[in-house]
Scaffold this motif. Structure first.
Motif, short mmCIF file in Angstrom:
data_model
loop_
_atom_site.label_atom_id
_atom_site.label_comp_id
_atom_site.label_asym_id
_atom_site.label_seq_id
_atom_site.Cartn_x
_atom_site.Cartn_y
_atom_site.Cartn_z
N ASN A 30 2.15 -4.19 -6.01
CA ASN A 30 1.82 -2.76 -6.10
C ASN A 30 2.32 -2.00 -4.89
O ASN A 30 2.90 -0.92 -5.01
N GLU A 31 2.04 -2.55 -3.72
CA GLU A 31 2.49 -1.86 -2.49
C GLU A 31 4.01 -1.77 -2.44
O GLU A 31 4.57 -0.76 -2.04
N LEU A 32 4.68 -2.85 -2.84
CA LEU A 32 6.15 -2.86 -2.81
C LEU A 32 6.71 -1.72 -3.66
O LEU A 32 7.58 -0.96 -3.21
N MET A 33 6.20 -1.59 -4.88
CA MET A 33 6.68 -0.54 -5.77
C MET A 33 6.29 0.84 -5.23
O MET A 33 7.09 1.77 -5.21
N ASN A 34 5.03 0.97 -4.84
CA ASN A 34 4.53 2.28 -4.39
C ASN A 34 5.31 2.79 -3.19
O ASN A 34 5.67 3.97 -3.13
N VAL A 35 5.56 1.91 -2.24
CA VAL A 35 6.30 2.33 -1.04
C VAL A 35 7.74 2.65 -1.43
O VAL A 35 8.33 3.63 -0.94
N GLY A 36 8.32 1.87 -2.31
CA GLY A 36 9.67 2.16 -2.79
C GLY A 36 9.76 3.55 -3.40
O GLY A 36 10.66 4.34 -3.05
N TYR A 37 8.83 3.90 -4.27
CA TYR A 37 8.83 5.23 -4.87
C TYR A 37 8.65 6.30 -3.79
O TYR A 37 9.23 7.38 -3.86
N GLY A 38 7.81 6.01 -2.80
CA GLY A 38 7.56 6.98 -1.73
C GLY A 38 8.85 7.35 -1.01
O GLY A 38 9.14 8.53 -0.80
#
Lengths: 482, 482
Positions: A281-289
């Motif tokens: 989740n963090e990997l994807m969320n930070v990527g989108y950020g």
């Protein structure tokens, strides 16, 4: 770099071990290549079949009328060495070995793995894998991987030592309409390593953000040097497992990886600017950020919220993560006084107590303009006023209402993006976009619609704080490194 | 306890401040009461209207032909004291004050709040709020709250000092078909406090698990004593914000709460068995974990996974959280050898390398039977083999395939639940249930279908570990407390 073009932009490929049995990867991968719409020439190899999925089958690689740019190998371990030799004889320079059963299962497998590397090196053949799920290159419509995922072309790259983590990320990106530039599962990394792909992606103009899942490094020194160069150009976000003995033991069984001491990796991150995260989740969320926002210039954040509880959760999460929930100046307070109700609480977070979208936009703009704030977190996006009438709607009325709701959100997210661009500050948004009593299924539709404009909406206030913290870390690293 | 029956199971209610303006809460709350299907008698009060939403309106409470069990008050602050006096004159014993603008806005509001408490105490009237979103009691079909959420009846109770956190939880529960027993937003807690509702819910036979969001305690001593009693009977899971100065400041602005030192609250949790969580996702996830599983007897966990990366992530997450990823005995390894492929890695996590559902069920059963494991984490649930044919499906074929997929998951989750019950151990499942290329929308349908059988599927491996850790903590507390 030529070998990477052979991997990611081949004009032709051979599938060694093609099958007509739907339970076998030799069938499923061929299916993925066809369904994905690959436009190059495809040569399925199988000694006993004439045709599979409408494609002419070749009895051996030698029968293929050209030297394909890429070989995808799925034959069982005992046949691997011959397959590699066939590739070399044919002049092939790039091969993906999907097959498992090598270093990850112990000494016998490790010996076989060493043998194919020796052969490949002799013949000038570069290898991905073995024990991997394949590679994906959406700009070429190349989907030569095990699971049936066909992410659209976009700006997120992924290098993963785990195929199923890779598949999870591809599926989640697809679901929300975020595209992938290149994706590779590196498996046991007998020849090409994570850092080789990072180096390629660092200069790949299709890739804006690199995501990575790593269990261990085959060449830590080179990894360090490559990471340091790559992060000068684009963010590199990484899950590194094996943080505990239990995790490290699982990683050894999985891809024969040696995880190394976790504090060593923490040091590497500090020195190279890698943004470390701890779960998917963090990997994807930070990527989108990173994809959707400019970099923050510092750690001072202003928060606005439609409801008090979310604001308190965000303030706590920001402060715990080392962000500074900034005090609003008297000037900013006065500006907010001029259009907020008299009883607003004059604090950061700015609590709108369920105001409407216009008021929210004005607050976001006021906060983004505030020179003491480096970024804004906006919690909640007002639902358009749609009273759920007790009267049933016709199908046309319903469709129109749905489109109105989606249009409303597209408009609001566009206004917020305009503010973010105008003041060159991130505006991270978390909101509930589902409406169980009205149109419960619209969450995905809305997220896809705003993704087309490079906007993302997080689900929870603490996620917004976590993403912002990661972006601040990278920004601070870049300043230090200058 | 009679006042709680008046709140949660009233035979009649008055809405003081009913409105025919759809932008006003006096209209929306009346709408929620009507749309929710409340079967009791409803008396909207408004001095100038004849009828609203098809209901006869009364000019004043005095005109109502009975003494209603419950009053819901939405008039503005200056009219509150009179409304409270009217309730007392009418013999009402229970009132919810939705209106905001009291202690949370400063001294003037605090004085007004004190005044209504004095009046209420004199007249024997108990109050929820002010500055709250109302209450929900689905077994009575009572939805007297601000946001349009109508969760079905179930076993999760919620006490929240934040209305919007409460609404978020209600929406998420609804979306996945988990029901609510009672839900109350306590706001400023001028009269009734969080602990009063916890005490009631502790003995409420409709409630199996209590979720709570707290900003601060009005009576810490009593809270401590009540929590200690309640946790003997059912789990009490709590977000307590104000962990940081930024969060505490936001909480003061929100509900005039004093958060207190965070380490004091940590001590309270250890001594009372409260399961503390830190965000809304955790609160919901842990709630589902307790609802759907027996308690673990210890911290030893066996893991099985369809893919290596997820297994490594879970092993790391478990170990970081203090769970023990248990070593498998030679006996268990031999049993697994008897039906797993020869090259399986003989380790915990047990990596099935994309095996089918039958193999997975056998592995879960073997691990659940293992006396050295107190619980099982199962990662991934095999997708039924549905080849996405290049031929388009008819609508009927598509519907049938969708139903087949849902039925497949219902069956698999039932088998897993049977194992969990048979061996009296939790089996926590995390899996991707969405299929972007096939039927992307089925995730919610599948989750709703399995929720009907009290099963839940987490999204990520680290979530499963976090939930299990919380259950282990509660179980260990109960053992210590015995």
């Amino acid at each position: 770099m030529t070998e990477f073009n052979k991997f990611f932009a081949p004009d032709s490929l051979a599938l060694i071990g093609a099958s007509n049995d739907p339970r076998k990867w030799g069938f499923r991968i061929l299916g993925n290549i066809i369904l994905g719409g690959y436009q190059g020439r495809v040569y399925p190899i199988n000694p006993t079949k004439e045709e599979i999925l409408g494609k002419k089958v070749y009895k051996s690689l030698a029968d293929v009328p050209e030297s394909p740019d890429l070989a995808v190998i799925v034959v069982p371990p005992p046949a691997i060495v011959d397959a590699v030799k066939d590739c070399i004889d044919k002049g092939i320079k790039a091969a993906v070995v999907i097959t498992a059963g090598f270093a990850e299962i112990g000494e016998r497998g490790a010996a076989l793995q060493a043998e194919i590397v020796v052969e490949a090196k002799k013949g000038g053949l570069r290898l991905i894998g073995p024990n991997c799920f394949g590679l994906v290159s959406p700009y070429q419509k190349l989907y030569s991987q095990m699971p049936p995922v066909y992410p659209p072309a976009g700006s997120l790259a992924l290098v993963s030592q785990s195929g199923n983590v890779g598949a999870t990320i591809a599926r989640r990106a697809m679901l929300l309409n975020f595209g992938i530039s290149r994706m590779v599962s590196t498996g046991n990394e007998a020849d090409l390593h994570t850092e080789d792909f990072m180096e390629f992606l660092g200069t790949d103009d299709k890739t804006k953000v690199i995501l990575s899942y790593v269990e261990g490094f085959k060449n830590g020194r080179r990894f360090f040097e490559v990471a340091k160069e790559v992060t000068k150009r684009k963010p590199l976000i990484m899950i590194k497992v094996g943080e505990t003995e239990a995790g490290a033991s699982a990683a050894r069984s999985h891809t024969a990886s040696l995880s190394g001491a976790d504090n060593v990796f923490e040091g590497i991150c500090r020195q190279t600017g890698i943004v470390r995260v701890h779960n998917i989740n963090e990997l994807m969320n930070v990527g989108y950020g990173f994809l959707c926002n400019p970099l923050p210039k510092g750690r001072r954040v202003a928060i606005t919220t439609l409801g008090g509880g979310w604001g308190v959760l965000a303030a706590d999460a920001c402060a715990k993560l080392g962000l500074q929930v900034v005090k609003l100046s008297e000037e900013v307070l006065k500006e907010l006084d001029s259009f907020l109700p008299g009883w607003w609480t004059r604090n950061n977070p700015v609590d709108l107590v369920a105001g409407d979208a216009d008021v929210q936009i004005r607050v976001i703009e006021t906060l983004a303009r505030y020179e003491q704030a480096d970024s804004v977190i906006a919690l909640g996006v007002p639902f358009p006023m749609i009273w759920r009438s007790p009267m049933p709607l016709t199908e046309d009325e319903r469709k129109k209402k749905i489109q109105d709701v989606i249009d409303h959100y597209v408009r609001v997210f566009q206004q917020i993006k305009d503010i973010s661009v105008r003041y060159d500050k991130p505006v991270i948004i978390a909101a509930e976009l589902f409406f169980p009593t009205v149109f419960s299924h619209l969450e995905r539709e809305i997220k896809c619609a705003i993704a087309a404009n490079n906007s993302f909406c997080y689900t929870m206030p603490d996620e917004a704080a976590m993403v912002l913290r990661s972006m601040v870390r990278y920004s601070e690293y870049l300043k230090r490194a200058e």
